[in-house]
Design a protein around this motif. Structure first.
Motif, mmCIF file in Angstrom:
data_model
loop_
_atom_site.group_PDB
_atom_site.id
_atom_site.type_symbol
_atom_site.label_atom_id
_atom_site.label_comp_id
_atom_site.label_asym_id
_atom_site.label_seq_id
_atom_site.Cartn_x
_atom_site.Cartn_y
_atom_site.Cartn_z
ATOM 1 N N UNK B 55 0.854 -1.190 0.000
ATOM 2 C CA UNK B 55 0.000 0.000 0.000
ATOM 3 C C UNK B 55 0.892 1.243 0.000
ATOM 4 N N UNK B 56 0.672 2.137 -0.976
ATOM 5 C CA UNK B 56 1.428 3.395 -0.961
ATOM 6 C C UNK B 56 0.970 4.263 0.209
ATOM 7 N N UNK B 57 1.928 5.007 0.758
ATOM 8 C CA UNK B 57 1.630 5.810 1.956
ATOM 9 C C UNK B 57 0.553 6.866 1.693
ATOM 10 N N UNK B 58 0.376 7.295 0.443
ATOM 11 C CA UNK B 58 -0.605 8.353 0.144
ATOM 12 C C UNK B 58 -1.842 7.808 -0.575
ATOM 13 N N UNK B 59 -2.095 6.527 -0.455
ATOM 14 C CA UNK B 59 -3.150 5.891 -1.238
ATOM 15 C C UNK B 59 -4.210 5.262 -0.318
ATOM 16 N N UNK B 60 -5.478 5.522 -0.594
ATOM 17 C CA UNK B 60 -6.544 4.853 0.155
ATOM 18 C C UNK B 60 -6.547 3.359 -0.161
#
Lengths: 245, 245
Positions: B55-60
């Motif tokens: 999961x990317x840190x800026x992604x829901x």
């Protein structure tokens, strides 16, 4: 819980638990309550929140939820089920995205007899489910969703058993339904619903101590699962603790 | 995906997606299929697995699932819902516990017209849901649970719409149900079930191009949600993409 201190750029992972029980109001009525802990650090310092914390590297998810529950209330769950993973970017407004936490949330039922003896302190308390203050993070939404799940499942499972003793009267069972659903139920309709459901069995015994026409005692059919988890039921024994400890 | 390289002692977090569609067999029958990717590294090198990744840190969470789906198939989901978080300690036997990954799994429906044009390659392919090989990690269990959820929800939602065009005949709708449930349904009983459900509406039009007594076309009532998400429905618009793109 903050991953930024070690330079990682992945969201941190936490496990939180919505702990439901039934408690008796000052008016004598049973009501649905949940256990909350007061936050003593930022963000949301001083607000009440669901109990939770980081997942240990050697700990299963459901074990972490049961540990939350034990550390908060010193109780064992009668029922424990994964609710949902909450990870929206906006769940901690104002926080640095590097401090982002994804919470895998469980919900648990504890028996009302046990909950009456549970720990309470300045920082741990039971709140009525219908009278919650503004909670930390997105915890009001989480509780709302947990309530929705509990109410939906109550009608097609024997989850009510999670709040009751082994034997109970139909009036006690109806009281559980009324407390969870938050509305009064017609006794005759309720009796028909229970008969149609088939998971509740007459024991042939009657409530002791009452003089005139003591009510019949019932039990749940233990061969009926507390709630249908499909293929996960056998995989994860902690999902359904089944009978009382 | 490995957290051990930076010295962290927390499990890593990944998002994976079970991508369902309906495809036509060589026999002409519609069957349920899912998209898998071949692993090209350890553990489980060479086995097929659900598409997913960190999961990317800026992604829901739901955005990560939709990205999985797009990167694997170049398609958009008709429906996307969180399934469950899988985090048991034994899900990658033989791996170091420091390389432990907790997977938040989504399931998605893509339309069969679109899926027919989706990317396939040496490392991305559609498999029949009832003929899966041994998959990597606990992915066979995950698919089994996703199938259980899909089959349960199909009966009390308009999820079948995720596989269909805007207008369809009752025979086409029944074909979707038969493919998902994996069994034949009696046409007359099916017609009664659809009428009782109320979410399917006659358009007054008939299928073009057929000469004698062309069958009636139906549509779903768009005011009925694809599936009831309760309090989460309005919170997370990506959960229900609703109509076709």
């Amino acid at each position: 819980m903050a991953p930024s201190s070690n330079g990682a750029t992945a969201p941190a992972l936490a496990v939180s638990t919505v702990i439901f029980t039934l408690r008796t109001c000052p008016t004598g009525e049973m009501k649905l309550a949940l256990a909350l802990v007061k936050r003593i650090r930022k963000p949301f310092d001083g607000l009440w929140a669901l109990p939770g914390g980081p997942l240990n590297i050697t700990e299963d998810l459901s074990a972490a939820a049961a540990r939350n529950l034990f550390e908060t209330t010193a109780l064992q769950p009668r029922y424990l089920e994964q609710l949902y993973a909450f990870g929206n970017l906006d769940r901690s407004p104002g926080s640095n995205v590097l401090d982002r936490v994804v919470s895998i949330v469980y919900w648990a039922l504890v028996g009302s007899d046990e909950a009456a003896e549970a720990i309470e302190s300045e920082n741990v308390a039971w709140f009525w489910a219908d009278e919650l203050p503004k909670l930390a993070f997105d915890h009001n939404l989480i509780v709302e969703y947990a309530l929705w799940r509990l109410r939906n499942k109550l009608e097609y499972s024997r989850l009510a058993h999670g709040f009751l003793g082994e034997r109970f009267t139909l009036a006690q069972l109806r009281e559980v339904y009324e407390a969870v659903l938050g509305r009064e139920l017609d006794p005759a309709n309720f009796r028909r619903m229970v008969a149609a459901n088939g998971a509740v069995v007459a024991t042939g015994e009657r409530l002791e101590g009452t003089k005139h026409r003591p009510p019949q005692l019932y039990r749940y059919d233990a061969s009926v699962e507390l709630a249908d988890q499909g293929p996960l039921a056998t995989q994860n024994p902690a999902i359904q603790t089944g009978e009382q400890k």
